[in-house]
Design a protein around this motif. Sequence first.
Motif, PDB file in Angstrom:
ATOM      1  N   ALA A  11      11.835  60.666  43.554  1.00 59.06           N
ATOM      2  CA  ALA A  11      11.722  59.581  44.529  1.00 59.06           C
ATOM      3  C   ALA A  11      13.072  59.400  45.209  1.00 59.06           C
ATOM      4  O   ALA A  11      14.104  59.876  44.720  1.00 59.06           O
ATOM      5  N   GLU A  12      13.071  58.710  46.342  1.00 62.36           N
ATOM      6  CA  GLU A  12      14.312  58.423  47.065  1.00 62.36           C
ATOM      7  C   GLU A  12      14.218  57.066  47.742  1.00 62.36           C
ATOM      8  O   GLU A  12      13.128  56.538  47.984  1.00 62.36           O
ATOM      9  N   ARG A  13      15.388  56.503  48.051  1.00 59.75           N
ATOM     10  CA  ARG A  13      15.446  55.225  48.761  1.00 59.75           C
ATOM     11  C   ARG A  13      16.810  55.082  49.424  1.00 59.75           C
ATOM     12  O   ARG A  13      17.833  55.451  48.847  1.00 59.75           O
ATOM     13  N   TRP A  14      16.801  54.556  50.650  1.00 62.03           N
ATOM     14  CA  TRP A  14      18.043  54.236  51.351  1.00 62.03           C
ATOM     15  C   TRP A  14      18.411  52.784  51.057  1.00 62.03           C
ATOM     16  O   TRP A  14      17.550  51.906  51.084  1.00 62.03           O
ATOM     17  N   LEU A  15      19.693  52.540  50.810  1.00 59.80           N
ATOM     18  CA  LEU A  15      20.180  51.201  50.506  1.00 59.80           C
ATOM     19  C   LEU A  15      21.314  50.848  51.457  1.00 59.80           C
ATOM     20  O   LEU A  15      22.265  51.620  51.626  1.00 59.80           O
ATOM     21  N   LEU A  16      21.224  49.682  52.082  1.00 57.17           N
ATOM     22  CA  LEU A  16      22.307  49.192  52.939  1.00 57.17           C
ATOM     23  C   LEU A  16      23.437  48.670  52.053  1.00 57.17           C
ATOM     24  O   LEU A  16      23.210  47.809  51.196  1.00 57.17           O
ATOM     25  N   LEU A  17      24.638  49.200  52.247  1.00 57.71           N
ATOM     26  CA  LEU A  17      25.782  48.817  51.418  1.00 57.71           C
ATOM     27  C   LEU A  17      26.602  47.732  52.116  1.00 57.71           C
ATOM     28  O   LEU A  17      26.983  47.890  53.278  1.00 57.71           O
ATOM     29  N   ASP A  18      26.887  46.674  51.402  1.00 58.07           N
ATOM     30  CA  ASP A  18      27.712  45.597  51.948  1.00 58.07           C
ATOM     31  C   ASP A  18      29.125  45.715  51.366  1.00 58.07           C
ATOM     32  O   ASP A  18      29.530  44.933  50.507  1.00 58.07           O
ATOM     33  N   GLN A  19      29.869  46.682  51.834  1.00 55.54           N
ATOM     34  CA  GLN A  19      31.229  46.893  51.316  1.00 55.54           C
ATOM     35  C   GLN A  19      32.095  45.674  51.654  1.00 55.54           C
ATOM     36  O   GLN A  19      32.295  45.336  52.814  1.00 55.54           O
ATOM     37  N   THR A  20      32.624  45.053  50.604  1.00 53.99           N
ATOM     38  CA  THR A  20      33.325  43.772  50.729  1.00 53.99           C
ATOM     39  C   THR A  20      34.707  43.866  50.088  1.00 53.99           C
ATOM     40  O   THR A  20      34.845  44.417  48.997  1.00 53.99           O
ATOM     41  N   LEU A  21      35.710  43.318  50.752  1.00 53.14           N
ATOM     42  CA  LEU A  21      37.067  43.282  50.202  1.00 53.14           C
ATOM     43  C   LEU A  21      37.236  41.985  49.422  1.00 53.14           C
ATOM     44  O   LEU A  21      36.976  40.893  49.945  1.00 53.14           O
ATOM     45  N   MET A  22      37.684  42.096  48.163  1.00 58.32           N
ATOM     46  CA  MET A  22      37.770  40.916  47.285  1.00 58.32           C
ATOM     47  C   MET A  22      39.013  40.987  46.407  1.00 58.32           C
ATOM     48  O   MET A  22      39.535  42.074  46.137  1.00 58.32           O
ATOM     49  N   ALA A  23      39.466  39.825  45.968  1.00 60.25           N
ATOM     50  CA  ALA A  23      40.657  39.750  45.106  1.00 60.25           C
ATOM     51  C   ALA A  23      40.569  38.477  44.266  1.00 60.25           C
ATOM     52  O   ALA A  23      39.618  37.702  44.373  1.00 60.25           O
ATOM     53  N   LEU A  24      41.571  38.279  43.422  1.00 58.43           N
ATOM     54  CA  LEU A  24      41.604  37.081  42.585  1.00 58.43           C
ATOM     55  C   LEU A  24      41.592  35.820  43.443  1.00 58.43           C
ATOM     56  O   LEU A  24      42.157  35.795  44.545  1.00 58.43           O
ATOM     57  N   PRO A  25      40.966  34.757  42.969  1.00 55.72           N
ATOM     58  CA  PRO A  25      40.995  33.486  43.700  1.00 55.72           C
ATOM     59  C   PRO A  25      42.434  33.060  44.004  1.00 55.72           C
ATOM     60  O   PRO A  25      43.321  33.169  43.153  1.00 55.72           O
ATOM     61  N   GLY A  26      42.637  32.607  45.219  1.00 56.73           N
ATOM     62  CA  GLY A  26      43.966  32.173  45.636  1.00 56.73           C
ATOM     63  C   GLY A  26      44.760  33.249  46.342  1.00 56.73           C
ATOM     64  O   GLY A  26      45.746  32.948  47.033  1.00 56.73           O
ATOM     65  N   GLN A  27      44.361  34.518  46.191  1.00 56.05           N
ATOM     66  CA  GLN A  27      45.055  35.610  46.880  1.00 56.05           C
ATOM     67  C   GLN A  27      44.652  35.626  48.356  1.00 56.05           C
ATOM     68  O   GLN A  27      43.486  35.393  48.711  1.00 56.05           O
ATOM     69  N   LYS A  28      45.604  35.902  49.217  1.00 51.77           N
ATOM     70  CA  LYS A  28      45.360  36.031  50.646  1.00 51.77           C
ATOM     71  C   LYS A  28      45.505  37.496  51.050  1.00 51.77           C
ATOM     72  O   LYS A  28      46.088  38.299  50.311  1.00 51.77           O
ATOM     73  N   LEU A  29      45.008  37.811  52.220  1.00 51.41           N
ATOM     74  CA  LEU A  29      45.074  39.202  52.670  1.00 51.41           C
ATOM     75  C   LEU A  29      46.518  39.693  52.735  1.00 51.41           C
ATOM     76  O   LEU A  29      46.811  40.846  52.395  1.00 51.41           O
ATOM     77  N   GLU A  30      47.432  38.810  53.131  1.00 51.06           N
ATOM     78  CA  GLU A  30      48.840  39.219  53.230  1.00 51.06           C
ATOM     79  C   GLU A  30      49.481  39.461  51.862  1.00 51.06           C
ATOM     80  O   GLU A  30      50.568  40.051  51.771  1.00 51.06           O
TER      81      GLU A  30
END
Length: 297
Positions: free
Chosen positions: A81-100
């Motif tokens: 069998a086969e199935r296509w899955l939409l991937l929601d690639q998400t950037l995440m880090a510890l709470p309180g961390q900012k992108l910078e």
Amino acid sequence: MNRALKIAIQGGPASFHETAAKELFPSATISTLPCASFIELCQTLESGLADSAVMAVQNSLAGPLLPNYRLMDQFGFSITAERWLLLDQTLMALPGQKLEDIKQVWSHPIALLQCCDYLDGLTSVTTKETSDTADTARLIKAEQIEGVAAIASRKAAELYGLEVLHQNVANDVENYTRFVVLSREVPAKKANKATLLLPYPVVKFSLDTLLEKLDDCALDLTMLQPLPSPNPGQPEEWVLELEGEQAACITRALAALETVAPTHTILGLYPKAEAPLPQDRLAGCLSSILTAQSELA
């Protein structure tokens, strides 16, 4: 009471493989067996610890995962069998961390490849390959690793209590992966999709004849890719995937193949899943079909 089916997957809780397994067995009670690698996944299925396995084989951005086709052949598994899955690639880090605050991004190498455009735009940020997207999120939380972000599913962020820094960081929001179910059993006799391995001489010397015969069978040729040989110096094989509206189309195609490639290997005969994107938007498939004729001429 029916026992839960044991399904081997690459990765653990909240991984894309786990989501795919649940969608591929919607009416069954399943228990997933996390594996750290695709080889471990195959070994788990071969050992009998798992009833089936779910394995990624193709991504709409990164193309086919060709080593996985080699693993299927080496272990003698069949696609059911086969199935296509939409991937929601998400950037995440510890709470309180900012992108910078982020100096490094960790994730599975295929996920990093799917998100390379976004990652290239992050200043002074390096990447590190890991064995699994979701498990990377777990590790960051468990060890309270600061300055590092993971790319994984939003489910992983929720499960492990990480803060989402950026959603949908893949090169294209329409980022799909095709997953297949693997079995130790012989493939079914009738189905409207086939995955095959062709020996190199057939593709080298008889490709035009092969394509002509397949055209007569009212089929779509959706993949033709070289599969590197596991042994240096030996000719490569080619992965061929065919789809038809009716099972009879595949039956005719297999009969025609016998006259051109009597030593082909059937990796699976199974119901096709509707592709979420046109074939010309699925990386690495039609382009290889178009270039194979000129390269091998």
